[in-house]
Enzyme design. Structure first.
Site, PDB file in Angstrom:
ATOM      1  N   GLU A 146     -10.781   9.755 -39.243  1.00 46.55           N
ATOM      2  CA  GLU A 146      -9.865   9.086 -38.304  1.00 46.55           C
ATOM      3  C   GLU A 146      -8.979  10.072 -37.548  1.00 46.55           C
ATOM      4  OE1 GLU A 146      -8.126   5.518 -39.916  1.00 46.55           O
ATOM      5  OE2 GLU A 146      -6.723   5.349 -38.245  1.00 46.55           O
ATOM      6  N   HIS A 201      -3.562  -0.668 -37.011  1.00 46.88           N
ATOM      7  CA  HIS A 201      -4.603  -0.547 -38.039  1.00 46.88           C
ATOM      8  C   HIS A 201      -5.381   0.761 -37.949  1.00 46.88           C
ATOM      9  CE1 HIS A 201      -7.566  -1.935 -40.885  1.00 46.88           C
ATOM     10  NE2 HIS A 201      -8.543  -1.874 -39.996  1.00 46.88           N
ATOM     11  N   TYR A 247      -8.293   1.626 -49.401  1.00 44.69           N
ATOM     12  CA  TYR A 247      -7.912   0.225 -49.160  1.00 44.69           C
ATOM     13  C   TYR A 247      -8.900  -0.523 -48.265  1.00 44.69           C
ATOM     14  CZ  TYR A 247      -3.671   1.876 -51.291  1.00 44.69           C
ATOM     15  OH  TYR A 247      -2.798   2.420 -52.185  1.00 44.69           O
ATOM     16  N   ALA A 248      -9.950   0.159 -47.810  1.00 43.51           N
ATOM     17  CA  ALA A 248     -10.898  -0.493 -46.896  1.00 43.51           C
ATOM     18  C   ALA A 248     -11.529  -1.691 -47.594  1.00 43.51           C
ATOM     19  CB  ALA A 248     -11.963   0.490 -46.452  1.00 43.51           C
ATOM     20  N   THR A 283      -9.113   5.031 -46.843  1.00 43.38           N
ATOM     21  CA  THR A 283     -10.435   4.743 -47.416  1.00 43.38           C
ATOM     22  C   THR A 283     -10.310   3.839 -48.646  1.00 43.38           C
ATOM     23  OG1 THR A 283     -11.223   6.891 -46.646  1.00 43.38           O
ATOM     24  CG2 THR A 283     -12.521   5.798 -48.367  1.00 43.38           C
ATOM     25  N   HIS A 305      -5.078  -4.723 -35.864  1.00 39.86           N
ATOM     26  CA  HIS A 305      -5.902  -5.708 -36.573  1.00 39.86           C
ATOM     27  C   HIS A 305      -5.224  -7.068 -36.422  1.00 39.86           C
ATOM     28  CE1 HIS A 305      -8.249  -7.666 -39.670  1.00 39.86           C
ATOM     29  NE2 HIS A 305      -9.012  -6.595 -39.763  1.00 39.86           N
ATOM     30  N   SER A 342     -15.804   2.874 -39.175  1.00 40.50           N
ATOM     31  CA  SER A 342     -15.096   4.131 -39.464  1.00 40.50           C
ATOM     32  C   SER A 342     -15.445   4.720 -40.824  1.00 40.50           C
ATOM     33  CB  SER A 342     -13.597   3.969 -39.316  1.00 40.50           C
ATOM     34  OG  SER A 342     -13.188   2.779 -39.877  1.00 40.50           O
ATOM     35  N   ARG A 352     -11.270  -7.495 -31.449  1.00 36.11           N
ATOM     36  CA  ARG A 352      -9.951  -7.458 -32.101  1.00 36.11           C
ATOM     37  C   ARG A 352      -8.779  -7.504 -31.136  1.00 36.11           C
ATOM     38  NH1 ARG A 352     -10.708  -3.374 -37.248  1.00 36.11           N
ATOM     39  NH2 ARG A 352     -12.037  -4.881 -38.281  1.00 36.11           N
ATOM     40  N   ARG A 394     -12.669   0.398 -31.513  1.00 42.67           N
ATOM     41  CA  ARG A 394     -13.659   0.638 -32.570  1.00 42.67           C
ATOM     42  C   ARG A 394     -14.327  -0.666 -33.011  1.00 42.67           C
ATOM     43  NH1 ARG A 394     -13.042   0.568 -38.429  1.00 42.67           N
ATOM     44  NH2 ARG A 394     -11.012  -0.291 -37.905  1.00 42.67           N
ATOM     45  N   GLY A 424      -9.896  11.499 -48.325  1.00 43.71           N
ATOM     46  CA  GLY A 424     -10.521  10.213 -48.020  1.00 43.71           C
ATOM     47  C   GLY A 424     -12.011  10.450 -47.832  1.00 43.71           C
ATOM     48  N   VAL A 425     -12.698   9.461 -47.257  1.00 46.87           N
ATOM     49  CA  VAL A 425     -14.158   9.560 -47.128  1.00 46.87           C
ATOM     50  C   VAL A 425     -14.582  10.807 -46.347  1.00 46.87           C
ATOM     51  CG1 VAL A 425     -14.153   7.950 -45.140  1.00 46.87           C
ATOM     52  CG2 VAL A 425     -16.254   8.324 -46.380  1.00 46.87           C
ATOM     53  N   GLY A 458     -15.998  -3.521 -45.242  1.00 42.01           N
ATOM     54  CA  GLY A 458     -17.228  -2.847 -45.590  1.00 42.01           C
ATOM     55  C   GLY A 458     -17.606  -1.731 -44.653  1.00 42.01           C
ATOM     56  N   GLU A 499     -19.111  -9.252 -39.042  1.00 48.96           N
ATOM     57  CA  GLU A 499     -17.737  -9.092 -38.542  1.00 48.96           C
ATOM     58  C   GLU A 499     -17.764  -9.180 -37.025  1.00 48.96           C
ATOM     59  OE1 GLU A 499     -15.938  -5.592 -40.248  1.00 48.96           O
ATOM     60  OE2 GLU A 499     -15.974  -6.451 -42.257  1.00 48.96           O
TER      61      GLU A 499
HETATM   62  P1  FAD Z   1      -8.135   8.645 -45.085  1.00 48.24           P
HETATM   63  O1  FAD Z   1      -9.063   7.859 -45.906  1.00 48.24           O
HETATM   64  O2  FAD Z   1      -6.883   7.996 -44.645  1.00 48.24           O
HETATM   65  O3  FAD Z   1      -7.759   9.951 -45.919  1.00 48.24           O
HETATM   66  C1  FAD Z   1      -6.777  10.848 -45.432  1.00 48.24           C
HETATM   67  C2  FAD Z   1      -6.446  11.836 -46.534  1.00 48.24           C
HETATM   68  O4  FAD Z   1      -5.616  12.877 -46.022  1.00 48.24           O
HETATM   69  C3  FAD Z   1      -5.671  11.231 -47.686  1.00 48.24           C
HETATM   70  O5  FAD Z   1      -6.171  11.797 -48.868  1.00 48.24           O
HETATM   71  C4  FAD Z   1      -4.241  11.703 -47.437  1.00 48.24           C
HETATM   72  O6  FAD Z   1      -3.452  11.767 -48.582  1.00 48.24           O
HETATM   73  C5  FAD Z   1      -4.515  13.075 -46.884  1.00 48.24           C
HETATM   74  N1  FAD Z   1      -3.436  13.668 -46.077  1.00 48.24           N
HETATM   75  C6  FAD Z   1      -2.826  13.149 -44.994  1.00 48.24           C
HETATM   76  N2  FAD Z   1      -1.930  14.043 -44.491  1.00 48.24           N
HETATM   77  C7  FAD Z   1      -2.000  15.138 -45.281  1.00 48.24           C
HETATM   78  C8  FAD Z   1      -1.341  16.392 -45.289  1.00 48.24           C
HETATM   79  N3  FAD Z   1      -0.404  16.728 -44.391  1.00 48.24           N
HETATM   80  N4  FAD Z   1      -1.651  17.295 -46.253  1.00 48.24           N
HETATM   81  C9  FAD Z   1      -2.583  17.000 -47.203  1.00 48.24           C
HETATM   82  N5  FAD Z   1      -3.246  15.824 -47.243  1.00 48.24           N
HETATM   83  C10 FAD Z   1      -2.963  14.919 -46.300  1.00 48.24           C
HETATM   84  N6  FAD Z   1     -12.914   0.925 -41.956  1.00 48.24           N
HETATM   85  C11 FAD Z   1     -14.171   0.487 -42.155  1.00 48.24           C
HETATM   86  O7  FAD Z   1     -15.123   1.094 -41.661  1.00 48.24           O
HETATM   87  N7  FAD Z   1     -14.373  -0.614 -42.925  1.00 48.24           N
HETATM   88  C12 FAD Z   1     -13.376  -1.302 -43.518  1.00 48.24           C
HETATM   89  O8  FAD Z   1     -13.609  -2.277 -44.214  1.00 48.24           O
HETATM   90  C13 FAD Z   1     -12.046  -0.854 -43.305  1.00 48.24           C
HETATM   91  N8  FAD Z   1     -10.994  -1.510 -43.859  1.00 48.24           N
HETATM   92  C14 FAD Z   1      -9.750  -0.968 -43.740  1.00 48.24           C
HETATM   93  C15 FAD Z   1      -8.700  -1.561 -44.432  1.00 48.24           C
HETATM   94  C16 FAD Z   1      -7.436  -1.006 -44.394  1.00 48.24           C
HETATM   95  C17 FAD Z   1      -6.306  -1.651 -45.147  1.00 48.24           C
HETATM   96  C18 FAD Z   1      -7.224   0.175 -43.636  1.00 48.24           C
HETATM   97  C19 FAD Z   1      -5.859   0.803 -43.584  1.00 48.24           C
HETATM   98  C20 FAD Z   1      -8.265   0.757 -42.940  1.00 48.24           C
HETATM   99  C21 FAD Z   1      -9.534   0.199 -42.989  1.00 48.24           C
HETATM  100  N9  FAD Z   1     -10.604   0.782 -42.324  1.00 48.24           N
HETATM  101  C22 FAD Z   1     -11.862   0.303 -42.521  1.00 48.24           C
HETATM  102  C23 FAD Z   1     -10.439   2.045 -41.629  1.00 48.24           C
HETATM  103  C24 FAD Z   1     -10.913   3.171 -42.564  1.00 48.24           C
HETATM  104  O9  FAD Z   1     -10.530   2.860 -43.876  1.00 48.24           O
HETATM  105  C25 FAD Z   1     -10.340   4.516 -42.191  1.00 48.24           C
HETATM  106  O10 FAD Z   1     -10.465   4.756 -40.821  1.00 48.24           O
HETATM  107  C26 FAD Z   1     -11.072   5.627 -42.941  1.00 48.24           C
HETATM  108  O11 FAD Z   1     -11.063   5.346 -44.329  1.00 48.24           O
HETATM  109  C27 FAD Z   1     -10.414   6.964 -42.673  1.00 48.24           C
HETATM  110  O12 FAD Z   1     -10.960   7.913 -43.526  1.00 48.24           O
HETATM  111  P2  FAD Z   1     -10.407   9.390 -43.455  1.00 48.24           P
HETATM  112  O13 FAD Z   1     -11.124  10.160 -44.516  1.00 48.24           O
HETATM  113  O14 FAD Z   1     -10.457   9.891 -42.081  1.00 48.24           O
HETATM  114  O15 FAD Z   1      -8.840   9.249 -43.811  1.00 48.24           O
HETATM  115  C1  SIN Z   2     -11.546  -5.382 -42.145  1.00 43.02           C
HETATM  116  O1  SIN Z   2     -12.000  -5.513 -43.276  1.00 43.02           O
HETATM  117  O2  SIN Z   2     -11.254  -6.289 -41.375  1.00 43.02           O
HETATM  118  C2  SIN Z   2     -11.335  -4.006 -41.664  1.00 43.02           C
HETATM  119  C3  SIN Z   2     -12.594  -3.487 -41.156  1.00 43.02           C
HETATM  120  C4  SIN Z   2     -12.322  -2.326 -40.300  1.00 43.02           C
HETATM  121  O3  SIN Z   2     -11.186  -2.041 -39.972  1.00 43.02           O
HETATM  122  O4  SIN Z   2     -13.296  -1.678 -39.923  1.00 43.02           O
END
Ligand code: FAD
Ligand code: SIN
Length: 519
Positions: free
Chosen positions: A362, A338, A48-49, A46, A231, A378, A277, A373, A17-18, A52, A116
């Site tokens: 996360e 969420h 599905y975010a 990430t 959420h 995030s 929220r 948050r 992810g990010v 923004g 937001e």
């Molecule tokens: P993630 O993006 O979840 O990536 C985790 C990675 O780890 C994935 O590649 C997964 O496959 C991998 N993984 C997990 N377990 C293992 C394992 N055991 N072995 C190997 N790989 C593994 N935040 C915002 O700031 N703005 C938004 O608009 C927003 N909208 C959102 C909408 C939705 C639907 C959701 C669910 C969340 C949203 N959030 C938003 C929150 C934000 O998207 C997440 O907090 C952030 O993207 C997390 O990034 P990350 O890199 O920590 O984890």
């Molecule tokens: C949303 O778009 O409402 C999600 C934003 C977030 O979780 O930060």
């Protein structure tokens, strides 16, 4: 049993992810990097975010105001130093992303900023209307692909961390049910959240709290696990998943109405639909109970068809696939798990308590979000802290790897009826450790989770079973921390302790073998 295969890399990043991708880019300055991910490369929260990414870049905004808004949302429990780093480094990370090809929406030639809840300025950059995360993944994956020293291994799951004499030396991985040791001079955990422990969640299937559970088993400290953000608005349709209805819909004027078509947020908060929220989620629960329904409505009809289709193309087209035209009908919604504010405790450079193990995104808890948050912080956290963790891991991992004794493959365990247990666990967490908790509901949950504890002590080779083991572990930790916090702060609401009360400013830190108090 044959020996487990051993592979070696300079740096191991778990998750794409990010946070993981940004960490990998940084680490490539220091040596070879292997990024493993348990599914296809972009499957992550990430991707599905929607709403923004928050950043103080508009003419009306200031870093100091973003800082204050973040602290306010965190309800007194943010680590101020961590927030300062986030808001100060955020603008540079975004400009860098733009230079790598990120295309954020614009009004004319200027970046367009959305609003937001709990933001006192318009500061949310978005892409493709409501597909911001997809754009981030596209840009970061392309960047990673262009760096020859980064190797990517999809469908490779990290099952356990390898920790010898208090030092993390990589991870035990599983690919197509075959185990292997992947040794590294430093490991960055970026495995995302744990929403799947709840039956109603916006999170994708991969968010099973693997990084948190594995780190806990390896001896790391987990902090603030009681703080789960729900959420307010996920889609409530019998045949549909709990697709997120972005907060930006309310930011643009969307209204909440109950099934009697009465607008109700005026009874709960003067910010109405843009209240924090946790307030909106509890208000919706109350309305649901009061009206004897399972949902309320999010109404966009007054915003105009053209605007809704242009600003929210993904929400519009997704709802349409379920037979719902959101420009003509109100959307049935309910709250959903969420985001988890807690996670593996780190400093502001991603260092955990285990040498050689770093965490970002996360799965980590830098303290930047406190008890709640601020929306859209995030993705920014993933960029800022992914980079910092990558840099610290690269700087500190100077020494070559010690030799690690080869392992014999363990005969894999199996869990009869594991899908049934998964469903039971997820429903239990929703009902007993959800938006509103009490000692009674929490103790019931604790007792039930104890019955499954034996699963957390076994080894498995199948992804669903490894995930279930981790989900049980994380569910236990959320419940434990929620029991410890005998007050209501931010996203944690105890019916039996509705006020802040004494000791509310302490953080719950949980460690295997003991440490489980508010230190
Ligand atoms: P993630 O993006 O979840 O990536 C985790 C990675 O780890 C994935 O590649 C997964 O496959 C991998 N993984 C997990 N377990 C293992 C394992 N055991 N072995 C190997 N790989 C593994 N935040 C915002 O700031 N703005 C938004 O608009 C927003 N909208 C959102 C909408 C939705 C639907 C959701 C669910 C969340 C949203 N959030 C938003 C929150 C934000 O998207 C997440 O907090 C952030 O993207 C997390 O990034 P990350 O890199 O920590 O984890
Ligand atoms: C949303 O778009 O409402 C999600 C934003 C977030 O979780 O930060």
């Amino acid at each position: 049993m044959p020996d487990v295969r051993q592979d070696v890399t300079d740096f191991l990043v778990i998750g794409s992810g990010v946070a993981g991708l940004r960490a990998a880019i940084e680490l490539s300055n220091y040596g070879g990097v292997t990024v493993i991910t348990k599914d296809v490369p972009n499957e992550s929260s990430t991707e599905y975010a929607q709403g923004g990414i928050a950043v103080a870049l508009s003419d009306e905004d200031e870093v100091g105001i973003h800082y204050e808004d973040t602290l306010k949302a965190g309800d007194g429990l943010c680590r101020e130093e961590a927030v300062r780093v986030l808001v100060e480094e955020g603008p540079e990370r975004i400009m860098e992303l733009i230079s790598w090809g990120a295309e954020f929406d614009r009004e004319g030639t200027r970046l367009a900023f959305g609003l937001e809840a709990a933001h006192s300025r318009k500061r949310i950059l978005h892409a493709g209307g409501d597909s911001t995360g997809k754009e981030l993944e596209r840009v970061l994956i392309n960047k990673v692909k262009a760096i020859p020293s980064i190797k990517r291994l999809p469908f490779t799951l990290a099952a356990e961390l390898i920790v010898l004499d208090g030092v993390c030396l990589g991870a035990l991985t599983v690919r197509e049910r075959r185990p292997a040791s992947l040794l590294a001079r430093a490991t960055v955990l970026a495995t995302g959240g744990a929403g799947q422990v709840y039956s109603i969640t916006t999170n994708p299937q991969v968010s099973t709290g693997d990084g948190m559970a594995r780190s806990y088993r390896a001896g790391a400290a987990l902090e603030d696990m009681e703080f789960v953000q729900f959420h307010p608005t996920s889609l409530f349709l019998p045949a549909a998943p709990h697709f997120l209805l972005t907060e930006a819909l309310r930011g643009e004027g969307g209204r909440l109405i109950n099934i009697k078509h009465e607008r109700f947020m005026n009874r709960y908060h003067n910010e109405m639909e843009l209240a924090p929220r946790d307030v909106v989620s509890r208000a919706i629960l109350t309305e649901i109970e009061r009206t004897g329904s399972n949902y309320v409505f999010l109404d966009l009809r007054h915003l105009g068809e053209d605007f809704v289709k242009r600003r929210f193309p993904r929400v519009y087209s997704t709802c349409l696939t379920y037979g719902l035209d959101i420009t003509r009908e109100p959307i049935p919604v309910c709250p959903a798990a969420h985001y988890i504010m807690g996670g593996v405790k780190t400093d502001i450079d991603g260092r955990t308590g285990i040498k050689g193990l770093f965490a970002a995104g996360e799965t980590a808890c830098t303290g930047v979000h406190g008890a709640n948050r601020l929306a859209s912080n995030s993705l920014l956290e993933g960029l800022v802290y992914g980079r910092r963790a990558g840099r610290a891991a690269g700087e500190e991992a100077k020494s070559p790897l010690p030799s690690v004794p080869e392992k014999k493959a363990m005969p894999p365990g199996s869990i009869p009826a594991h899908d049934e247990i998964r469903g039971d666990l997820r429903r239990l967490m929703w009902q007993n450790v959800g938006i509103i908790r009490s000692e009674t509901t929490l103790l019931q949950a604790k007792k039930r989770i104890e019955e499954w504890r034996y699963i957390t002590e076994k080894s498995f080779l199948a992804r669903r079973e490894i995930e279930l083991k981790n989900m049980i572990q994380v569910a236990g930790l959320i419940t434990e921390a929620a029991l410890l916090r005998k007050n209501s702060v931010g996203a944690h609401f105890r019916l039996d302790y509705p006020g802040k009360g004494e000791g509310w400013q302490e953080h719950a830190v949980l460690m295997k073998d003991g440490g489980r108090a508010h230190p």
